[in-house]
Structure formats: C-alpha cells, structure tokens
Scaffold this motif. Structure first.
Motif, PDB file in Angstrom:
ATOM      1  N   GLU A  56      -2.302 -20.279 -16.131  1.00 50.44           N
ATOM      2  CA  GLU A  56      -3.599 -19.635 -16.388  1.00 50.44           C
ATOM      3  C   GLU A  56      -4.654 -20.712 -16.632  1.00 50.44           C
ATOM      4  O   GLU A  56      -4.850 -21.161 -17.768  1.00 50.44           O
ATOM      5  N   PRO A  57      -5.350 -21.139 -15.576  1.00 50.38           N
ATOM      6  CA  PRO A  57      -6.305 -22.247 -15.718  1.00 50.38           C
ATOM      7  C   PRO A  57      -7.485 -21.890 -16.616  1.00 50.38           C
ATOM      8  O   PRO A  57      -7.845 -20.712 -16.738  1.00 50.38           O
ATOM      9  N   SER A  58      -8.067 -22.935 -17.230  1.00 51.68           N
ATOM     10  CA  SER A  58      -9.214 -22.685 -18.108  1.00 51.68           C
ATOM     11  C   SER A  58     -10.533 -23.024 -17.422  1.00 51.68           C
ATOM     12  O   SER A  58     -11.593 -22.731 -17.940  1.00 51.68           O
ATOM     13  N   ASN A  59     -10.468 -23.690 -16.264  1.00 49.85           N
ATOM     14  CA  ASN A  59     -11.696 -23.991 -15.518  1.00 49.85           C
ATOM     15  C   ASN A  59     -11.350 -24.195 -14.033  1.00 49.85           C
ATOM     16  O   ASN A  59     -10.171 -24.128 -13.649  1.00 49.85           O
ATOM     17  N   GLN A  60     -12.358 -24.460 -13.226  1.00 50.22           N
ATOM     18  CA  GLN A  60     -12.157 -24.541 -11.768  1.00 50.22           C
ATOM     19  C   GLN A  60     -11.287 -25.733 -11.376  1.00 50.22           C
ATOM     20  O   GLN A  60     -10.482 -25.635 -10.453  1.00 50.22           O
ATOM     21  N   GLN A  61     -11.451 -26.858 -12.079  1.00 54.21           N
ATOM     22  CA  GLN A  61     -10.623 -28.026 -11.741  1.00 54.21           C
ATOM     23  C   GLN A  61      -9.149 -27.714 -12.019  1.00 54.21           C
ATOM     24  O   GLN A  61      -8.268 -28.043 -11.218  1.00 54.21           O
ATOM     25  N   GLU A  62      -8.913 -27.083 -13.143  1.00 57.60           N
ATOM     26  CA  GLU A  62      -7.522 -26.702 -13.428  1.00 57.60           C
ATOM     27  C   GLU A  62      -7.014 -25.669 -12.432  1.00 57.60           C
ATOM     28  O   GLU A  62      -5.835 -25.673 -12.071  1.00 57.60           O
ATOM     29  N   ALA A  63      -7.910 -24.779 -11.992  1.00 60.17           N
ATOM     30  CA  ALA A  63      -7.493 -23.779 -10.995  1.00 60.17           C
ATOM     31  C   ALA A  63      -7.001 -24.519  -9.751  1.00 60.17           C
ATOM     32  O   ALA A  63      -5.977 -24.158  -9.151  1.00 60.17           O
ATOM     33  N   TYR A  64      -7.729 -25.579  -9.387  1.00 60.35           N
ATOM     34  CA  TYR A  64      -7.318 -26.380  -8.226  1.00 60.35           C
ATOM     35  C   TYR A  64      -6.004 -27.113  -8.525  1.00 60.35           C
ATOM     36  O   TYR A  64      -5.019 -26.992  -7.789  1.00 60.35           O
ATOM     37  N   ASP A  65      -5.996 -27.877  -9.608  1.00 59.31           N
ATOM     38  CA  ASP A  65      -4.841 -28.734  -9.903  1.00 59.31           C
ATOM     39  C   ASP A  65      -3.567 -27.913 -10.103  1.00 59.31           C
ATOM     40  O   ASP A  65      -2.494 -28.275  -9.624  1.00 59.31           O
ATOM     41  N   MET A  66      -3.712 -26.819 -10.830  1.00 58.29           N
ATOM     42  CA  MET A  66      -2.513 -26.028 -11.146  1.00 58.29           C
ATOM     43  C   MET A  66      -1.968 -25.340  -9.894  1.00 58.29           C
ATOM     44  O   MET A  66      -0.762 -25.220  -9.715  1.00 58.29           O
ATOM     45  N   THR A  67      -2.868 -24.878  -9.022  1.00 56.89           N
ATOM     46  CA  THR A  67      -2.392 -24.253  -7.771  1.00 56.89           C
ATOM     47  C   THR A  67      -1.696 -25.312  -6.927  1.00 56.89           C
ATOM     48  O   THR A  67      -0.614 -25.075  -6.367  1.00 56.89           O
ATOM     49  N   TYR A  68      -2.314 -26.476  -6.854  1.00 61.48           N
ATOM     50  CA  TYR A  68      -1.754 -27.572  -6.049  1.00 61.48           C
ATOM     51  C   TYR A  68      -0.338 -27.902  -6.521  1.00 61.48           C
ATOM     52  O   TYR A  68       0.572 -28.079  -5.726  1.00 61.48           O
TER      53      TYR A  68
END
Ligand SMILES: Cc1ncc(C[n+]2csc(CCOP(=O)(O)OP(=O)(O)O)c2C)c(N)n1
Ligand code: SF4
Length: 536
Positions: free
Chosen positions: A135-147
């Motif tokens: 569950e990302p907390s921001n857009q960068q984490e959304a990218y990194d965590m999906t990757y």
C-alpha cells in the motif's frame, strides 16, 4: 536523474511495463481505469506487443492473468474495489495454487464513494487470502513497489496485491523510473499439478500457504516501506497506513513529527514495530484510508486497555476519505496547509449529457409506466443509472453489475408483472448474460431493455466487448428471435419505442429490447483523436 510527472495510476502502469510484464488484464472501473489505458498507449508496451486488451469482466481478467503466470510470464490484473468481489473466487483460490510468473493484482479503492456503490477496503481481501499486500504512500512508492512486486511475487510464489485509493490514483508527482527489464521466457510450472485444486492437492497447498505466513511477516518487518520513526514525545504513538502517512507529514512541513510513527505500506502488518510503539507510548492514533483494519487489530491485539484512537473512537471520521485536516484535528493542531474549495463552487448533481440516447429510452419508458405504475424498473450500473434522478425518476434499483436482470427475474418470480430490467451493453456482457440464461431456462416474464451505446461510457468510453454481438448472444442463450426487438433512441422515434415496449410488456416470457445509438461523447472523442492522428 530523469523524473516524470505521473498520476499514481500512471506510475503503476509504467512500473509494470518496466518490470517486464507480458500482459495487463483489466475491466474498467474508477479509479483504476487509467492504469490499463496508460499501458495501452505506452511505447514499450506497443513495441513488445504486451497484451493490453480489456477483458469482459474482472473474473475473466484475473483468470487470464493467472494463465499468463502459469506460462511463466509476468502479468498484472487491475480493477476497482468492487471488481474484486466479481473476481473473488479465483482470487482466493490462486492464493492457494500460488503463481509461476510474477502476478500482481492492483485494486483501486474508492473511500468517500466518489464513483462507487460502496467504500469497501481491499486490504481485508488480501488478509482473507493471506497474500502480501502493498500500500504505497505516494506516487514514487507506487512506482517502486509495483516494480518490485513482480520479483517479490516470484520469490514468495504468491500473487501480490497493490492497494491504492482514489487520491493517490488521481494525483501527480515526480517519479524516478528504473531500468527496463526483459520479459520472462515461457516456462511451465515445475510441478505440473501446482494449479490442480482437487481436494487432495488443495489441502497440501493450503498448508504451504499457512507455512509461508511467518516468512511474509518477517519480510514485512524487514521491508524498507514499513518504518519506525523515533519521536521525542511519548504521550502519543501514531500508526499511518499508505497515503495516511503523507497526510500526517503534511502537518509537519519541516518533516519533524514529535511522536513516534509506524508507517505501514506492506502487509501482513509489521508486528514488531506495532509492539514497540505500543510499549513506548501512552496512547495510540491509527490513521488509515479505508476501514479500521489496523485500529481493530491494535485494540484487540494487546488487550491491555491502552487507549487506541482512530475511526472507531471518533478521533477520525468513521467513513470516507481521510485528508490532512482530519489528521490535524486528531492531533489537536490548527488546520493543516490544505486547499479548500472556493465558496463560489456549488454542488451539481450529475446528469445525462444533452442528446444522450438513454434520455429517449427513459422518456418512452415513463410513458409506458403511466399505464402500469412505477416501481418496477430494475436497473444496473452505467451512465443510464442517472435515470434514477429527476427529471426521469424511471429506475428503482442499482446494486451490483448484472443485478438488473436477475433482480427483475426474482420480482417476476414473486408475481410482479410487468417487470423491466435496464442494462447497458458492457454490463450485459460483464455479467448480464448469465442472468439472461436463468430467465430463458425458467421462461420468466421479464422485459430486458439493453441500452446499447456501443461503449463503456461511464468509465470514459472504452471499447465494449458487446459491440456487434448482442442479438447473436441473446439468440444463442435461447431468447425467441421474435422477441428480440431493436429501436434507435431518438426523439423522432418516440411513438415507435413506446409501441415496442407496450407490445413486449404483455408477452408471456423473456423479451429483449435493444436501444442502439452510439454514445455522443465517444463519437466526438474518436473524431478528435482521428483528427490529431491525421495532423501528425
Ligand atoms: C464490478 C464493477 N466493475 C466495474 C465497475 C465500474 N463501472 C461502472 S458502470 C460500468 C460500465 C458501464 O458501461 P455500460 O453498461 O455499457 O453503460 P454506459 O455507461 O455505457 O451507459 C463500469 C465498468 C463497477 N461499478 N462494478
Ligand atoms: S457519456 Fe455518453 S452514455 Fe454517458 S451520458 Fe454522456 S452521452 Fe450518455
């Protein structure tokens, strides 16, 4: 370093492509739709010919993604939260089969119900299935965590859920991308019975899933996305899940929150950090954009009577989206630096576009209902649901996709006659067809109106799987061809539409009445797109 300004949904789409997916499978639904739309337009996805065609519904999407994983390739399936209800059967079972190629299930929740029937929290599904949830907390984490999720999925042998909420999905931020990975090669599962859930195998695999829980917990406790930040004031300890961490930190522009904070972006919840926080602090505040999953856990977990505040205690609103102001209030601070809508803006109820064909259908149906009385129109989900509002007030139900036909059947079974169902073309192929089969088998007295605008209009005019197929599908399911009627929803055809509806209303059995005219918004969008392409 290159930084791209991306919506949360775009960051997820880009990360999936960069992580080497060979397919995205999805059915549209706000706020998840643009993940697939982004991949559909992505240059690398086109060059690699990544699968990116819309599926008929979320269940078919998830099963196809699982099939791609079976073949050893990486796949992602995307949906809105209620879509996961449709796909729940395969979702629960694939936690037990496990995966072969990395598989990520991206689910976008909609707290505050901006465009949904409910605000259910998909983290519960993740917990229910016992799979890892990011569950990302921001857009960068959304990218990194999906990757990273695809690799994580392959390492643990499990599907990974990416859970986001509307605000993260639809707000932009700079995102630094990572290297493009090659796609996986075709590779069948080592155990040819891995995906065979005969009870003898299923029991064994379920035990495997249980055995993995300890590993998932320690991975979560070691995760760099789950953090414990030390504080100086121990009167309060704060737990923030996903985007709620962002909302907390907006209240501390200098980045210095005086209280110890546990940030959770990966589940199962990192017990080690929660226990430490509980031991060190007098009271606890739990902020999560969704249901009080962790708050409930914290209340019951320790059972020592420590005060736990959050949505259940009333410190934060019981329902709806969180925002930085809610956190400010719970912390006893002045309002945060938060943007407010100017007073001049007034709420405006949604309405059908001027010239929309659904209007002509409702005007005719209202005239027919004058003779038989209102309260007998079972509807479904799409632009046509706006027929519940003035000036039409035609339809009486909207529950879940496909329910118009089946609820109409149940009411007909109860003796209500005439009974109408109103369903869109995409909703019909999503889940209406099966209900139609029930009606045909039992020769139910239902009049099914398919409002066919040749698009999935409500979610932005995507292609509809129904296009050019509806009459054949109805005939194939067993509807008498004499009672498959067609009209064009235009003002000038009003008398004809009323006549067709009246004729079918007195028929004993299943009738399907199709009102076909393309969504005018889609026509103008396609025209603009063609113009742009021709100008290039
Ligand atoms: C299970 C589920 N999946 C997706 C959605 C999002 N959604 C709302 S209406 C709709 C489809 C609308 O298409 P259609 O039935 O053709 O009606 P139209 O909007 O074109 O009139 C979708 C995908 C939803 N509400 N529930
Ligand atoms: S988007 Fe299309 S279907 Fe929806 S209200 Fe407008 S014209 Fe009608």
């Amino acid at each position: 370093m290159q930084r791209n300004l991306l919506l949360g949904v775009e960051a997820i789409g880009q990360a999936a492509v960069d992580a080497g997916i060979s397919g995205v499978y999805a059915y549209p639904g706000t706020p998840s739709t643009e993940i697939t739309e982004y991949i559909q337009e992505n240059k690398t996805a086109k060059e690699r010919n990544i699968h990116r065609v819309w599926s008929a519904n979320e269940k078919t999407a998830m099963e196809a993604a699982l099939g791609m994983s079976y073949a050893g390739k990486r796949s992602m399936v995307c949906m809105k939260h209620v879509g996961l209800n449709v796909a729940a059967d395969v979702f629960m079972n694939m936690a037990i089969t496990g995966i072969n190629g990395g598989l990520v299930v991206t689910v976008a929740d909609d707290p505050s119900q901006h465009s949904s029937q409910n605000e259910q929290d998909s983290r519960f599904y993740g917990k229910f299935a016992m799979i890892p949830v990011f569950e990302p907390s921001n857009q960068q984490e959304a990218y990194d965590m999906t990757y990273e999720a695809f690799d994580f999925s392959e390492r643990t042998g499990l599907p990974v859920m990416m859970r986001i909420t509307t605000r993260l999905a639809h707000s932009r931020s700079g995102v630094v991308p990572k290297l493009l990975q090659p796609e996986n090669r075709l590779k069948l599962p080592e155990n040819q019975m891995q995906f065979m859930l005969l009870p003898a195998y299923g029991k064994k695999y379920y035990q495997n899933l249980l055995d993995k829980q300890e590993q998932l917990l320690s991975l979560s406790e070691e995760s760099t996305y789950n953090t414990f930040t030390e504080g100086t004031d121990f009167s309060l300890g704060i737990v923030c899940c996903g985007i709620a961490f962002n909302y907390l930190m907006e209240n501390y522009p200098d980045g210095k929150c005086p209280y110890p904070v546990v940030k959770i972006s990966q589940y199962p919840a990192p017990e080690k950090w929660l226990k430490k926080l509980e031991a060190e602090c007098d009271e606890l505040l739990v902020a999560e954009d969704g249901y009080p999953l962790i708050e409930e856990l914290m209340r019951d977990y320790f059972g020592k009577g420590k005060k736990v505040c959050g949505r259940l205690s009333g410190a934060l609103p019981r329902k709806g989206e969180l925002n930085p102001d809610h956190l400010a209030k719970a912390l006893g601070k002045e309002k945060s630096v938060h943007f407010h809508s100017p007073e001049i803006l007034v709420g405006r109820p949604p309405s059908l576009c001027a010239g929309c064909g659904h209007q002509d259908t409702y005007v005719a149906l209202n005239e027919v209902l004058e003779d038989v009385g209102a309260g007998r129109v079972f509807s479904d989900i799409g632009c046509y649901t706006l027929g519940a509002l003035p000036p039409y007030n035609t339809i009486n139900t909207c529950v879940d996709m496909g329910a118009s036909i089946t609820m109409a059947k149940g009411a007909a079974d109860a003796g209500l006659k005439p009974v109408f169902a109103v369903i869109g073309d995409s909703t019909f192929t999503h889940s209406g067809i099966i209900g139609l089969l029930d009606c045909v088998v039992e020769k139910s007295n239902v009049n099914i109106i398919i409002v066919d605008n040749e698009a999935v209009a409500m979610t932005g005019g995507q292609d509809s799987s129904a296009k050019g197929r509806i009459e054949k599908i109805c005939e194939g399911v067993g509807v008498d061809p004499d009672h498959i009627r067609l009209f064009v929803p235009l003002k000038k055809n009003h008398e004809e539409i009323v006549r067709i509806l009246k004729e079918e209303m007195i028929f004993e059995g299943v009738s399907v009445i199709i009102g076909r005219r393309e969504c005018i918004q889609r026509i103008s969008r396609l025209k603009k797109m063609n113009k742009k392409t021709n100008e290039k």
